[in-house]
Design a protein around this motif. Structure first.
Motif, PDB file in Angstrom:
ATOM      1  N   UNK A   1       1.057  -1.193   0.558  1.00 58.69           N
ATOM      2  CA  UNK A   1      -0.655   0.199   0.321  1.00 58.69           C
ATOM      3  C   UNK A   1       0.505   0.831  -0.130  1.00 58.69           C
ATOM      4  N   UNK A   2       2.214   0.986   0.625  1.00 63.20           N
ATOM      5  CA  UNK A   2       3.012   1.892   0.893  1.00 63.20           C
ATOM      6  C   UNK A   2       4.318   1.503   0.024  1.00 63.20           C
ATOM      7  N   UNK A   3       5.120   2.425  -1.147  1.00 64.95           N
ATOM      8  CA  UNK A   3       6.149   2.069  -1.314  1.00 64.95           C
ATOM      9  C   UNK A   3       7.138   2.160  -0.912  1.00 64.95           C
ATOM     10  N   UNK A   4       8.077   0.815   0.046  1.00 71.04           N
ATOM     11  CA  UNK A   4       9.278   0.817   1.639  1.00 71.04           C
ATOM     12  C   UNK A   4      10.534   0.272   0.171  1.00 71.04           C
ATOM     13  N   UNK A   5      10.976   1.603   0.264  1.00 68.56           N
ATOM     14  CA  UNK A   5      12.292   1.404  -0.750  1.00 68.56           C
ATOM     15  C   UNK A   5      13.786   0.347   0.457  1.00 68.56           C
ATOM     16  N   UNK A   6      14.166  -0.528   0.576  1.00 73.04           N
ATOM     17  CA  UNK A   6      14.914  -0.842   1.565  1.00 73.04           C
ATOM     18  C   UNK A   6      16.229  -1.234   0.244  1.00 73.04           C
ATOM     19  N   UNK A   7      16.997  -0.608   0.984  1.00 71.88           N
ATOM     20  CA  UNK A   7      18.386  -1.778   0.671  1.00 71.88           C
ATOM     21  C   UNK A   7      19.584  -2.325   1.813  1.00 71.88           C
ATOM     22  N   UNK A   8      20.813  -2.913   1.155  1.00 74.20           N
ATOM     23  CA  UNK A   8      21.721  -3.409   1.892  1.00 74.20           C
ATOM     24  C   UNK A   8      22.736  -2.535   2.182  1.00 74.20           C
ATOM     25  N   UNK A   9      22.496  -2.140   3.455  1.00 77.61           N
ATOM     26  CA  UNK A   9      23.594  -1.976   3.885  1.00 77.61           C
ATOM     27  C   UNK A   9      24.181  -2.451   5.688  1.00 77.61           C
ATOM     28  N   UNK A  10      25.026  -2.669   5.572  1.00 76.65           N
ATOM     29  CA  UNK A  10      25.520  -3.568   7.086  1.00 76.65           C
ATOM     30  C   UNK A  10      26.699  -1.940   8.283  1.00 76.65           C
ATOM     31  N   UNK A  11      26.462  -1.826   9.451  1.00 68.50           N
ATOM     32  CA  UNK A  11      27.406  -1.021  10.337  1.00 68.50           C
ATOM     33  C   UNK A  11      28.729  -1.264   9.341  1.00 68.50           C
ATOM     34  N   UNK A  12      29.157  -0.251   9.715  1.00 68.92           N
ATOM     35  CA  UNK A  12      31.169   0.277   9.825  1.00 68.92           C
ATOM     36  C   UNK A  12      31.869  -1.043  10.626  1.00 68.92           C
ATOM     37  N   UNK A  13      31.590  -0.960  11.933  1.00 66.96           N
ATOM     38  CA  UNK A  13      31.841  -1.309  12.997  1.00 66.96           C
ATOM     39  C   UNK A  13      30.583  -2.025  13.977  1.00 66.96           C
ATOM     40  N   UNK A  14      30.210  -2.624  14.124  1.00 69.29           N
ATOM     41  CA  UNK A  14      29.398  -3.453  14.706  1.00 69.29           C
ATOM     42  C   UNK A  14      30.103  -3.636  16.341  1.00 69.29           C
ATOM     43  N   UNK A  15      31.177  -3.144  16.213  1.00 68.16           N
ATOM     44  CA  UNK A  15      31.932  -3.140  18.015  1.00 68.16           C
ATOM     45  C   UNK A  15      32.428  -1.954  18.457  1.00 68.16           C
ATOM     46  N   UNK A  16      32.025  -0.727  17.676  1.00 68.56           N
ATOM     47  CA  UNK A  16      31.621   0.679  17.902  1.00 68.56           C
ATOM     48  C   UNK A  16      31.833   1.114  19.261  1.00 68.56           C
ATOM     49  N   UNK A  17      30.239   0.503  19.833  1.00 73.11           N
ATOM     50  CA  UNK A  17      30.179   0.537  20.782  1.00 73.11           C
ATOM     51  C   UNK A  17      31.446  -0.024  22.607  1.00 73.11           C
ATOM     52  N   UNK A  18      31.878  -0.161  22.012  1.00 72.25           N
ATOM     53  CA  UNK A  18      33.257  -1.160  23.080  1.00 72.25           C
ATOM     54  C   UNK A  18      33.961  -0.927  22.647  1.00 72.25           C
ATOM     55  N   UNK A  19      34.461   0.661  21.930  1.00 71.98           N
ATOM     56  CA  UNK A  19      35.494   1.470  21.514  1.00 71.98           C
ATOM     57  C   UNK A  19      35.710   2.884  22.581  1.00 71.98           C
TER      58      UNK A  19
ATOM     59  N   UNK B   1      35.685   6.058  22.702  1.00 74.70           N
ATOM     60  CA  UNK B   1      35.223   7.390  21.253  1.00 74.70           C
ATOM     61  C   UNK B   1      34.479   7.296  20.850  1.00 74.70           C
ATOM     62  N   UNK B   2      33.572   5.292  20.565  1.00 72.32           N
ATOM     63  CA  UNK B   2      33.323   5.386  19.478  1.00 72.32           C
ATOM     64  C   UNK B   2      31.709   5.923  18.795  1.00 72.32           C
ATOM     65  N   UNK B   3      31.627   5.285  17.837  1.00 71.15           N
ATOM     66  CA  UNK B   3      30.134   5.723  17.570  1.00 71.15           C
ATOM     67  C   UNK B   3      29.605   5.277  15.800  1.00 71.15           C
ATOM     68  N   UNK B   4      28.187   4.942  16.046  1.00 75.34           N
ATOM     69  CA  UNK B   4      27.476   4.280  14.916  1.00 75.34           C
ATOM     70  C   UNK B   4      27.289   5.704  14.127  1.00 75.34           C
ATOM     71  N   UNK B   5      27.357   5.505  12.748  1.00 77.81           N
ATOM     72  CA  UNK B   5      27.643   6.551  11.694  1.00 77.81           C
ATOM     73  C   UNK B   5      26.487   6.637  10.958  1.00 77.81           C
ATOM     74  N   UNK B   6      25.312   8.009  12.573  1.00 72.56           N
ATOM     75  CA  UNK B   6      23.602   7.852  12.536  1.00 72.56           C
ATOM     76  C   UNK B   6      24.198   9.329  13.343  1.00 72.56           C
TER      77      UNK B   6
ATOM     78  N   UNK C   1      20.588   6.549  22.792  1.00 78.29           N
ATOM     79  CA  UNK C   1      19.630   5.496  22.779  1.00 78.29           C
ATOM     80  C   UNK C   1      18.944   4.767  21.240  1.00 78.29           C
ATOM     81  N   UNK C   2      19.413   5.480  19.724  1.00 81.83           N
ATOM     82  CA  UNK C   2      19.234   5.426  18.986  1.00 81.83           C
ATOM     83  C   UNK C   2      20.537   3.942  18.094  1.00 81.83           C
ATOM     84  N   UNK C   3      21.330   4.276  18.895  1.00 81.36           N
ATOM     85  CA  UNK C   3      22.387   3.188  17.946  1.00 81.36           C
ATOM     86  C   UNK C   3      22.735   2.513  18.657  1.00 81.36           C
ATOM     87  N   UNK C   4      22.624   1.084  18.319  1.00 82.92           N
ATOM     88  CA  UNK C   4      23.727   0.246  18.537  1.00 82.92           C
ATOM     89  C   UNK C   4      24.273  -0.634  17.593  1.00 82.92           C
TER      90      UNK C   4
END
Length: 207
Positions: free
Chosen positions: A87-105, A107-112, A129-132
């Motif tokens: 009923x609505x177009x949802x355009x998803x594409x494959x894109x992985x988190x650059x560093x899945x363990x950023x939160x263990x480093x 000054x690490x951060x997720x790219x968002x 609180x939106x980033x893991x």
């Protein structure tokens, strides 16, 4: 009319989330029995992450009709909503988190980031609180309000889209329920602690 229905596949994490946030939820809806439920009796329906894909496909028409008839649907990934929402177009594409363990480093951060002006959900839930991590991204939907974007605006990780006929979709590529329910990744608990009070106030404000 009830405020919020929470769809569960009876996954242990889903059941735990329902118990933890039942003060904000009006009914637990068992996904295999969705066909017996009148979704129009709810102001909002939440489909948590890692729901049963085969059952979502089986009940796709009912969920699409709910949106088309003015319902408010919130879907968390990975549920591949692009494959069953039409009923609505949802355009998803494959894109992985650059560093899945950023939160263990340090000054690490997720790219968002949260775009400005911020969506009301982003005002209720801070960026931390939106980033893991996330599961893919969306092409930005025309007419939608972004909530969480990739740094370079390559894609959107959460957006809020109004539909003709009064329907509303919040689409997300993050998976808070699975982590919170399994008691892993504290940011997901903080996210849901902000999300469900926000959603309850949001649907009550639509009266």
């Amino acid at each position: 009319m009830k405020d919020i229905g929470f769809v569960t596949s009876s996954d242990g994490a889903h059941l735990q989330c329902y118990q933890d946030f039942k003060a904000y939820l009006d009914e637990e809806i068992y996904l295999p029995m969705l066909g017996n439920v009148d979704l129009t009796g709810f102001k909002a329906i939440v489909v948590p992450d890692f729901s049963n894909q085969a059952l979502l496909q089986r009940h796709a028409r009912q969920l699409n009709d709910y949106l088309a008839q003015g319902g408010f649907l919130i879907v968390f990934e990975p549920n591949r909503m692009d494959e069953w929402l039409d009923v609505v177009s949802v355009q998803w594409f494959s894109r992985e988190t650059e560093d899945w363990k950023w939160w263990m480093r340090p000054s690490g951060r997720m790219e968002a980031y949260q775009p400005e002006p911020r969506h009301s959900m982003a005002k209720a839930i801070p960026l931390a609180d939106m980033c893991w991590h996330f599961f893919g991204a969306f092409r930005f939907a025309e007419g939608a309000t972004p909530i969480l974007n990739l740094d370079n605006d390559e894609g959107c990780l959460m957006y809020d889209q109004p539909l003709a006929g009064g329907g509303r979709l919040i689409a997300s590529t993050i998976d808070p329920h699975t982590h919170h329910g399994r008691r892993f990744m504290p940011a997901t608990t903080r996210f849901l602690n902000g999300f469900y009070p926000w959603l309850k106030a949001e649907v009550q404000g639509r009266d």
